[in-house]
Design an enzyme around this catalytic site. Structure first.
Site, PDB file in Angstrom:
ATOM      1  N   ARG A  27     -51.145 -83.359 -39.035  1.00  0.00           N
ATOM      2  CA  ARG A  27     -51.900 -83.493 -37.800  1.00  0.00           C
ATOM      3  C   ARG A  27     -51.748 -84.868 -37.166  1.00  0.00           C
ATOM      4  NH1 ARG A  27     -55.939 -79.368 -37.832  1.00  0.00           N
ATOM      5  NH2 ARG A  27     -57.337 -80.568 -36.520  1.00  0.00           N
ATOM      6  N   TRP A  74     -56.755 -90.557 -36.436  1.00  0.00           N
ATOM      7  CA  TRP A  74     -55.816 -90.949 -35.380  1.00  0.00           C
ATOM      8  C   TRP A  74     -56.653 -91.654 -34.331  1.00  0.00           C
ATOM      9  CZ3 TRP A  74     -54.575 -90.017 -30.178  1.00  0.00           C
ATOM     10  CH2 TRP A  74     -53.269 -90.310 -29.791  1.00  0.00           C
ATOM     11  N   ASN A  98     -63.823 -85.707 -36.041  1.00  0.00           N
ATOM     12  CA  ASN A  98     -62.671 -85.482 -35.179  1.00  0.00           C
ATOM     13  C   ASN A  98     -63.165 -85.343 -33.746  1.00  0.00           C
ATOM     14  OD1 ASN A  98     -61.145 -85.369 -37.475  1.00  0.00           O
ATOM     15  ND2 ASN A  98     -60.702 -83.181 -37.353  1.00  0.00           N
ATOM     16  N   GLY A  99     -62.426 -85.889 -32.795  1.00  0.00           N
ATOM     17  CA  GLY A  99     -62.806 -85.734 -31.398  1.00  0.00           C
ATOM     18  C   GLY A  99     -63.279 -87.035 -30.791  1.00  0.00           C
ATOM     19  N   GLU A 479     -36.577 -80.530 -22.906  1.00  0.00           N
ATOM     20  CA  GLU A 479     -36.941 -80.461 -24.320  1.00  0.00           C
ATOM     21  C   GLU A 479     -36.064 -81.378 -25.168  1.00  0.00           C
ATOM     22  OE1 GLU A 479     -38.633 -79.187 -28.025  1.00  0.00           O
ATOM     23  OE2 GLU A 479     -39.331 -79.486 -25.972  1.00  0.00           O
ATOM     24  N   LYS A 483     -37.617 -84.359 -27.404  1.00  0.00           N
ATOM     25  CA  LYS A 483     -37.406 -84.459 -28.848  1.00  0.00           C
ATOM     26  C   LYS A 483     -36.846 -85.831 -29.219  1.00  0.00           C
ATOM     27  CE  LYS A 483     -38.946 -80.805 -30.631  1.00  0.00           C
ATOM     28  NZ  LYS A 483     -40.002 -80.920 -29.620  1.00  0.00           N
ATOM     29  N   GLU A 486     -39.540 -88.444 -28.912  1.00  0.00           N
ATOM     30  CA  GLU A 486     -40.607 -88.282 -29.895  1.00  0.00           C
ATOM     31  C   GLU A 486     -40.270 -88.908 -31.243  1.00  0.00           C
ATOM     32  OE1 GLU A 486     -43.151 -84.254 -29.282  1.00  0.00           O
ATOM     33  OE2 GLU A 486     -41.034 -83.949 -29.727  1.00  0.00           O
ATOM     34  N   LYS A 602     -49.888 -83.855 -34.451  1.00  0.00           N
ATOM     35  CA  LYS A 602     -49.427 -82.468 -34.377  1.00  0.00           C
ATOM     36  C   LYS A 602     -50.322 -81.635 -33.466  1.00  0.00           C
ATOM     37  CE  LYS A 602     -46.835 -78.999 -35.573  1.00  0.00           C
ATOM     38  NZ  LYS A 602     -45.466 -78.941 -35.046  1.00  0.00           N
TER      39      LYS A 602
END
Length: 607
Positions: A27, A74, A98-99, A479, A483, A486, A602
């Protein structure tokens, strides 16, 4: 994004918490920590960076206790360091979150005005102080939690433990997923079923606004109004065996090479190979009379939607509007009566996509979703779900989820074309047959893996890379660039080849590699003309095409990669693999963290 694990157990939970956090690494995170109940107090271990750092801390100073919570963070509010790592605590409570708490600044000012002092920069710490404030005022843990939840604004999931309360844990969710796991005299909380896979296969997914009061014997679930409610407990098929690397160097590499199998699995569930005809799950709307289909998603899933727009308009003759979810939800687009909206998400919990879904639902649209997690929030809030069968995808950069999304969207295209009468039975049969050939063609591309390594070594030296294509391959240029950005951190941009002369051509010189996706078909000649423009200016062209396309290409092309010839309809699915391989090998050559690239997560469950 971020991960939660909570256990009320029978034996020391420290190692189990750490193992659960390892299952949530996919994640994305930048720090981690655990807290357990010990005697009448709370013990805690935290570390900045990867879980190996937390494991080292716990090995040096083991943590006791049979009830505990863990978290991979994160950073949203506050720098990624040990001080800001979860769990956050006071002497009375520990909480993982989380959040984002949107009103945390107002809450913090009020708490500071009451004499509370803060140690961190995070929004989460206000939750611990609010809970403690309630407990000090004489409320029991459940009442203090109810009062605290009432004061919080934002999207979150929480796991909370209370000092001295070894048989109590409280979880809550609002806009961010949380699952309750049922064991034999043990209970669990997790961000998803994968975290709980080794512990239990009996899972209850909390619904929007729910909170759960756990003891070793079970859970009482309450809704947002505090009323006790029943939520179904289901058996999940998620298995810990699914997440090993299987001998591959990285999860991303493993998932790239799983694509022939998962594409085949997904096709099997949608296409009758004997009748060469698509059969969708029940969608409960008239696909033949949609005034418009609105597509929305984020990141790679949005790019899958762009490919679908080409397919749906050209093949099915279905009018389509598409927008990134974070824009659709705020521009308040008018949606037509009788229309449908399609949302695409690997995790099924992307917060912007979920918010856009809820906007479309409020506008009276019939909601369809393409997701890889059938139990996810987006799936549960849709009128109909078109599942992908990619299996767990651990690498942050989406690969097999993307190609299986394309497969499902291709099948949806054929179903809508048939329903509208714009696709004959013979044409549907031919396109279905083309789809059924993709797993084999994909395997042929993967067998060429070694060809991409040398080219990737060159890309790794570049500062900028351009990608070009036309038609339904244009999204693959986007894409490919995404990629590369990333996972290798090289600046890259994707362009429609016809736009070259409208600006990007100014960037072309002998230091700029240009990756071109140009399968044979009606747009090949136009695309090769654009290739000539690049070659004439010294650009180093890496041309992805089939034998027919390469035969027509300029001698000035630096690298030629011959891909299997396929029907133009399915070319976007097949050409996803070589752009993935180029990005993967470039990242390996640069030595970056392929599976967990910096600053990325993720599953994006905050805005």
């Amino acid at each position: 994004m971020c991960g939660i694990i909570g256990i009320i157990g029978k034996s020391p939970v420290g190692p189990l918490l750490l193992d659960g956090l390892k299952r949530l690494e996919y994640r994305g995170y930048d720090s981690a920590g655990v807290a357990t109940l010990v005697g009448t107090g709370i013990d805690r271990r935290r570390a900045e960076g990867k879980l190996k750092n937390l494991a080292a801390v716990m090995e040096k100073k083991p943590i006791e206790g049979t009830t505990g919570i863990g978290h991979t963070r994160w950073a949203t509010h506050g720098r990624p360091n040990e001080t800001n790592a979860h769990p956050h605590m006071t002497p009375q409570v520990a909480v993982v979150h989380n959040g984002i708490i949107e009103n945390f600044r107002d809450l913090r000012r009020a708490l500071e005005g009451d004499g509370q002092s803060f140690e961190t920069e995070t929004d989460t710490e206000v939750i611990a102080h609010l809970l403690s404030q309630g407990l000090k005022a004489g409320l029991d843990p459940v009442a203090a939690t109810a009062e605290t939840l009432h004061r919080l604004e934002g999207a979150f999931s929480l796991a909370i433990i209370f000092s001295g309360q070894h048989d109590l844990m409280i979880g809550a969710r609002r806009g961010s997923p949380l699952a309750v796991g049922y064991g034999d005299g043990e209970m669990f909380l997790g961000s998803d079923a994968l975290a709980l896979a080794p512990l239990t296969d009996r899972i209850c997914y909390l619904e929007e606004g729910d909170w759960a009061i756990l003891s070793g014997n079970g859970a009482e679930v309450r809704d947002a109004q505090g009323s006790v409610v029943e939520r179904p407990v289901k058996r999940t098929a998620v298995s810990g065996a699914l997440i090993g690397k299987g001998g591959y160097r990285h999860f991303m590499q493993k998932e790239i090479f799983e694509q022939p199998a998962v594409i085949g699995d997904t096709l099997t569930s949608y296409v009758d190979p004997l009748k060469r005809r698509v059969a969708l799950p029940e969608v409960s709307c008239d696909l033949g009379n949609l005034p418009r289909l609105t597509i929305s998603a984020c990141g790679t899933a949005y790019i899958a939607g762009l490919v679908a727009k080409y397919w749906l308009e050209q093949i099915a003759r279905q009018p389509v509007e598409i927008d990134v979810a974070s824009e659709l939800r705020y521009r308040e687009a008018p949606l037509p009566e009788g229309g449908a909206a399609l949302f695409i998400s690997q995790s099924g919990e992307t917060i912007d996509t979920l918010a856009a879904l809820r906007y479309a639902k409020a506008e009276g649209q019939h909601i369809l979703s393409v997701v890889n997690v059938p139990e996810s929030i987006i799936a549960r809030e849709s009128n109909a779900v078109l599942p992908t069968l990619a299996g767990p995808e651990i690498g942050v950069a989406s690969t097999k989820a993307f190609t299986t999304q394309l497969v499902v969207l291709a099948c949806l295209t054929l179903a809508i074309g048939r329903a509208k009468g714009s696709l004959t039975a013979n044409r549907e049969a031919a396109l279905s047959e083309a789809l059924l050939e993709v797993p084999q063609r994909a395997a042929e591309v993967l067998a060429m893996d070694a060809q991409f390594i040398g080219i990737a070594q060159e890309l790794a030296e570049a500062r900028d890379v351009l990608y070009m294509a036309r038609g339904s391959l244009y999204p693959l240029a986007l894409e490919g660039a995404l990629k590369l950005k990333e996972i290798s951190y090289i600046h890259a941009e994707g362009y429609a080849a016809g736009e070259l002369k409208h600006g990007p051509i100014a960037l072309i010189d002998d230091l700029v590699p240009v990756v071109v996706c140009a399968p044979s078909g009606p747009l090949l000649t136009k695309t090769l003309s654009n290739v000539e423009e690049v070659v004439a200016r010294g650009g180093r062209v890496i041309l992805l095409s089939d034998a027919e396309g390469l035969a027509q290409a300029s001698d000035g092309v630096a690298h030629r990669i011959e891909l299997p010839k396929v029907d133009p309809f399915v070319a976007p699915i097949l050409y996803a693999l070589p752009v993935q391989l180029l990005a993967y090998h470039t990242a390996v050559a640069k030595g970056t963290d392929v599976d967990q690239p910096r600053n990325l997560a993720k599953s994006v469950t905050v805005e």
